[in-house]
Design a protein around this motif. Structure first.
Motif, PDB file in Angstrom:
ATOM      1  N   GLY A  58     -11.480  41.161  -3.963  1.00  0.00           N
ATOM      2  CA  GLY A  58     -11.992  41.665  -2.682  1.00  0.00           C
ATOM      3  C   GLY A  58     -13.421  42.169  -2.844  1.00  0.00           C
ATOM      4  N   TYR A  59     -14.074  42.404  -1.712  1.00  0.00           N
ATOM      5  CA  TYR A  59     -15.473  42.829  -1.748  1.00  0.00           C
ATOM      6  C   TYR A  59     -15.649  44.163  -2.456  1.00  0.00           C
ATOM      7  CZ  TYR A  59     -16.707  39.184   1.658  1.00  0.00           C
ATOM      8  OH  TYR A  59     -16.927  37.999   2.292  1.00  0.00           O
ATOM      9  N   SER A  60     -16.664  44.244  -3.277  1.00  0.00           N
ATOM     10  CA  SER A  60     -16.968  45.497  -3.991  1.00  0.00           C
ATOM     11  C   SER A  60     -17.335  46.617  -3.031  1.00  0.00           C
ATOM     12  CB  SER A  60     -18.139  45.290  -4.953  1.00  0.00           C
ATOM     13  OG  SER A  60     -17.870  44.244  -5.819  1.00  0.00           O
ATOM     14  N   GLY A 107     -25.817  31.318   2.239  1.00  0.00           N
ATOM     15  CA  GLY A 107     -25.628  32.761   2.217  1.00  0.00           C
ATOM     16  C   GLY A 107     -24.565  33.219   3.203  1.00  0.00           C
ATOM     17  N   GLU A 108     -23.907  32.236   3.839  1.00  0.00           N
ATOM     18  CA  GLU A 108     -22.931  32.522   4.904  1.00  0.00           C
ATOM     19  C   GLU A 108     -23.579  33.345   6.017  1.00  0.00           C
ATOM     20  OE1 GLU A 108     -19.096  33.789   3.319  1.00  0.00           O
ATOM     21  OE2 GLU A 108     -19.263  32.382   1.650  1.00  0.00           O
ATOM     22  N   ALA A 109     -24.887  33.156   6.172  1.00  0.00           N
ATOM     23  CA  ALA A 109     -25.653  33.940   7.149  1.00  0.00           C
ATOM     24  C   ALA A 109     -25.280  33.592   8.582  1.00  0.00           C
ATOM     25  CB  ALA A 109     -27.146  33.703   6.934  1.00  0.00           C
ATOM     26  N   VAL A 119     -20.308  24.719   0.045  1.00  0.00           N
ATOM     27  CA  VAL A 119     -19.850  25.271   1.325  1.00  0.00           C
ATOM     28  C   VAL A 119     -18.474  25.903   1.109  1.00  0.00           C
ATOM     29  CG1 VAL A 119     -18.830  23.080   2.135  1.00  0.00           C
ATOM     30  CG2 VAL A 119     -19.573  24.792   3.807  1.00  0.00           C
ATOM     31  N   ASN A 120     -18.213  26.994   1.834  1.00  0.00           N
ATOM     32  CA  ASN A 120     -16.948  27.717   1.677  1.00  0.00           C
ATOM     33  C   ASN A 120     -16.043  27.552   2.892  1.00  0.00           C
ATOM     34  OD1 ASN A 120     -19.191  29.146   0.225  1.00  0.00           O
ATOM     35  ND2 ASN A 120     -17.470  30.302  -0.594  1.00  0.00           N
ATOM     36  N   VAL A 121     -14.764  27.440   2.613  1.00  0.00           N
ATOM     37  CA  VAL A 121     -13.759  27.538   3.678  1.00  0.00           C
ATOM     38  C   VAL A 121     -12.756  28.607   3.253  1.00  0.00           C
ATOM     39  CG1 VAL A 121     -13.946  25.125   4.417  1.00  0.00           C
ATOM     40  CG2 VAL A 121     -12.263  25.739   2.685  1.00  0.00           C
ATOM     41  N   CYS A 125     -17.992  38.049  -6.473  1.00  0.00           N
ATOM     42  CA  CYS A 125     -17.522  37.811  -5.104  1.00  0.00           C
ATOM     43  C   CYS A 125     -18.757  37.766  -4.195  1.00  0.00           C
ATOM     44  CB  CYS A 125     -16.532  38.913  -4.719  1.00  0.00           C
ATOM     45  SG  CYS A 125     -15.621  38.554  -3.192  1.00  0.00           S
ATOM     46  N   GLY A 126     -18.548  37.992  -2.909  1.00  0.00           N
ATOM     47  CA  GLY A 126     -19.652  37.901  -1.947  1.00  0.00           C
ATOM     48  C   GLY A 126     -20.616  39.080  -2.039  1.00  0.00           C
ATOM     49  N   MET A 127     -21.883  38.839  -1.608  1.00  0.00           N
ATOM     50  CA  MET A 127     -22.953  39.835  -1.740  1.00  0.00           C
ATOM     51  C   MET A 127     -23.504  40.292  -0.394  1.00  0.00           C
ATOM     52  SD  MET A 127     -25.352  37.804  -4.507  1.00  0.00           S
ATOM     53  CE  MET A 127     -25.736  39.100  -5.656  1.00  0.00           C
ATOM     54  N   ILE A 152     -23.832  31.377  -6.559  1.00  0.00           N
ATOM     55  CA  ILE A 152     -23.168  32.592  -6.077  1.00  0.00           C
ATOM     56  C   ILE A 152     -21.822  32.187  -5.479  1.00  0.00           C
ATOM     57  CG2 ILE A 152     -25.292  33.883  -5.694  1.00  0.00           C
ATOM     58  CD1 ILE A 152     -25.121  33.275  -2.700  1.00  0.00           C
ATOM     59  N   VAL A 153     -20.954  33.180  -5.262  1.00  0.00           N
ATOM     60  CA  VAL A 153     -19.641  32.871  -4.680  1.00  0.00           C
ATOM     61  C   VAL A 153     -19.818  32.281  -3.282  1.00  0.00           C
ATOM     62  CG1 VAL A 153     -17.656  34.031  -3.607  1.00  0.00           C
ATOM     63  CG2 VAL A 153     -18.088  34.300  -6.037  1.00  0.00           C
ATOM     64  N   GLY A 154     -20.704  32.864  -2.491  1.00  0.00           N
ATOM     65  CA  GLY A 154     -20.901  32.324  -1.140  1.00  0.00           C
ATOM     66  C   GLY A 154     -21.904  33.133  -0.347  1.00  0.00           C
ATOM     67  N   SER A 155     -21.522  34.372   0.028  1.00  0.00           N
ATOM     68  CA  SER A 155     -22.431  35.137   0.883  1.00  0.00           C
ATOM     69  C   SER A 155     -23.552  35.763   0.059  1.00  0.00           C
ATOM     70  CB  SER A 155     -21.679  36.209   1.671  1.00  0.00           C
ATOM     71  OG  SER A 155     -21.127  37.188   0.822  1.00  0.00           O
ATOM     72  N   TYR A 156     -24.739  35.814   0.682  1.00  0.00           N
ATOM     73  CA  TYR A 156     -25.907  36.467   0.100  1.00  0.00           C
ATOM     74  C   TYR A 156     -26.233  37.657   1.002  1.00  0.00           C
ATOM     75  CZ  TYR A 156     -30.436  36.996  -2.125  1.00  0.00           C
ATOM     76  OH  TYR A 156     -31.505  37.491  -2.819  1.00  0.00           O
ATOM     77  N   ILE A 212     -12.750  27.120  -1.745  1.00  0.00           N
ATOM     78  CA  ILE A 212     -11.714  27.737  -0.907  1.00  0.00           C
ATOM     79  C   ILE A 212     -11.638  29.215  -1.284  1.00  0.00           C
ATOM     80  CG2 ILE A 212      -9.262  27.763  -0.366  1.00  0.00           C
ATOM     81  CD1 ILE A 212      -9.179  24.817  -1.373  1.00  0.00           C
ATOM     82  N   ASP A 213     -11.919  30.094  -0.324  1.00  0.00           N
ATOM     83  CA  ASP A 213     -11.861  31.536  -0.608  1.00  0.00           C
ATOM     84  C   ASP A 213     -10.438  32.037  -0.388  1.00  0.00           C
ATOM     85  OD1 ASP A 213     -14.557  31.670  -1.232  1.00  0.00           O
ATOM     86  OD2 ASP A 213     -15.136  31.979   0.862  1.00  0.00           O
ATOM     87  N   GLU A 214      -9.798  32.412  -1.478  1.00  0.00           N
ATOM     88  CA  GLU A 214      -8.366  32.715  -1.409  1.00  0.00           C
ATOM     89  C   GLU A 214      -7.995  33.991  -2.166  1.00  0.00           C
ATOM     90  OE1 GLU A 214      -5.971  32.408   0.444  1.00  0.00           O
ATOM     91  OE2 GLU A 214      -5.114  30.408   0.234  1.00  0.00           O
TER      92      GLU A 214
HETATM   93  N1  MET Z   1     -17.223  33.380   0.439  1.00  0.00           N
HETATM   94  C1  MET Z   1     -16.951  34.796   0.586  1.00  0.00           C
HETATM   95  C2  MET Z   1     -18.229  35.553   0.310  1.00  0.00           C
HETATM   96  O1  MET Z   1     -18.966  35.133  -0.536  1.00  0.00           O
HETATM   97  C3  MET Z   1     -15.876  35.196  -0.367  1.00  0.00           C
HETATM   98  C4  MET Z   1     -15.007  36.228   0.155  1.00  0.00           C
HETATM   99  S1  MET Z   1     -13.611  36.582  -0.830  1.00  0.00           S
HETATM  100  C5  MET Z   1     -13.284  38.225  -0.368  1.00  0.00           C
HETATM  101  O2  MET Z   1     -18.515  36.546   0.925  1.00  0.00           O
END
Ligand code: MET
Length: 354
Positions: free
Chosen positions: A234-236, A66-68, A148-150, A325-327, A9-13, A196-198
């Motif tokens: 960007g986030y859906s 999950g960036e929890a 891991v995301n930064v 993107c993130g979930m 996944i991109v990062g967040s769950y 890297i989230d950009e």
């Molecule tokens: N790592 C972030 C996520 O998964 C990505 C944000 S980009 C808007 O939520």
């Protein structure tokens, strides 16, 4: 490190509602968290365990926490920096295509708070890691390789009011230097991938054109872990529908011209096709194959069909099925259904490829 068709996944769950008040995601005061202070650490870690468990159960090849343990992917990193006054926030016009598509009153209210930006008041220095503790926890509990995301410097700059550097390039380069130190600290913990989230590479394309390659070069100085740049729409949550941006391929070209190992592109919701992938050079490419703007679960066949078409342009060795993107805002059952479809669809293709 990145094996052919590594699903992730991109990062967040999906973040549990018992953990945070979703509507307060953009507030700067920490009021996002629901658990009281004495149980907060335990709650964050339990939520991370849940995210790891669901990703592994679904069969993803690379997992995140999950960036929890962070409220927001961007402001999380401010805890690492000196030179920022968090209390003194300034309202700034935050102009971005997606964020201005306010879906409803609730989202509009969230965005109001989003535009309150802490000030840069002195030289930016990295003083401590903001993500090492979370990554240590992830490494200790995941059975699969981890990511891991930064946050990226251009995106972070958009969340700050600069009262020190006086021009975007210098401020972004200073942020890149600090994020580089964070990545060097994270690398020691052995992640398979650092991302890297950009999104600002997309929304502030003129800046990315001007000094994007320079920024990415600075970001990866001294690193040996594969680095992926995620440049999305960007986030859906803020956009149920997204239309393909005709300049999005330029973002891919800028990343392709830099020394990073790969890019993560939004692909499903805006309806991009293989044409976009012709602009990715020789990089690893993560493409979104599930639409996070819809709660309908894709079929494995749908994922497989889209993936097969993408494989006409990028070989399996460099192509990786992902989310757009993130979930974090999705109901957990929907998020799980989507990552399961991603894994099943990829399996159909892998079986066929032998
Ligand atoms: N790592 C972030 C996520 O998964 C990505 C944000 S980009 C808007 O939520």
């Amino acid at each position: 490190m990145l094996r052919p068709l590594s699903t992730q996944i991109v990062g967040s769950y999906a973040k549990p509602h018992w953990l945070g008040r979703h509507e307060r995601i953009h507030h700067l005061d920490g009021s996002w968290w629901r658990p009281e202070a004495d149980v907060l650490e335990e709650a964050k870690q339990d939520a991370a365990l849940l995210a790891i468990y669901e990703q592994e159960r679904a069969g993803l090849d690379i997992v995140t926490d999950g960036e929890a343990q962070r409220v927001a992917y961007d402001r999380h990193f401010l805890a690492s920096l000196s030179g920022i006054d968090m209390m003194d926030a300034e309202k700034q016009a935050y102009v971005s295509e997606v964020e201005t598509r306010k879906r409803n009153a609730e989202v509009a209210e969230m965005m109001e708070h989003f535009q309150l930006n802490p000030k840069i008041v002195g030289p930016i220095e990295w003083v401590r890691s903001s993500a090492a503790k979370d990554l240590e926890f992830l490494v200790a509990h995941a059975r699969r390789p981890v990511k891991v995301n930064v946050v990226g410097p251009l995106t972070l700059l958009d969340r700050l009011a600069d009262h020190h550097y006086g021009n975007p390039r210098d401020a972004a380069m200073a942020l890149a230097g600090a994020i580089n130190k964070e990545m060097l600290a994270l690398e020691k913990l052995g992640p398979a991938v650092i991302q890297i989230d950009e999104p600002a590479f997309h929304f502030k394309l003129s800046r990315a054109r001007e000094f994007g390659v320079e920024l990415l070069t600075r970001l990866v100085e001294g690193l040996s872990t594969p680095v992926i740049v995620h440049a999305c729409y960007g986030y859906s949550l803020y956009a149920e529908s997204k239309t393909a941006n005709p300049t999005y391929h330029e973002v891919a070209e800028i990343i392709a011209a830099s020394p990073v190992q790969g890019m993560s592109l939004e692909y499903e919701q805006p309806g991009h096709g293989p044409e976009l992938l012709k602009h990715t050079g020789d990089k690893h490419v993560l493409i979104g194959l599930v639409n996070l703007g819809s709660r309908e679960i894709e079929t494995a066949e749908h994922v497989a069909t889209r993936l097969r078409a993408a494989l006409e342009v990028v070989p399996a060795e460099r192509l990786h099925p992902c989310t757009d993107c993130g979930m974090w805002f999705l109901p957990r059952a929907v998020a799980y259904g989507k990552i399961r479809a991603l894994v099943e669809g990829t399996k159909l293709v892998k079986d066929q490829l032998g």
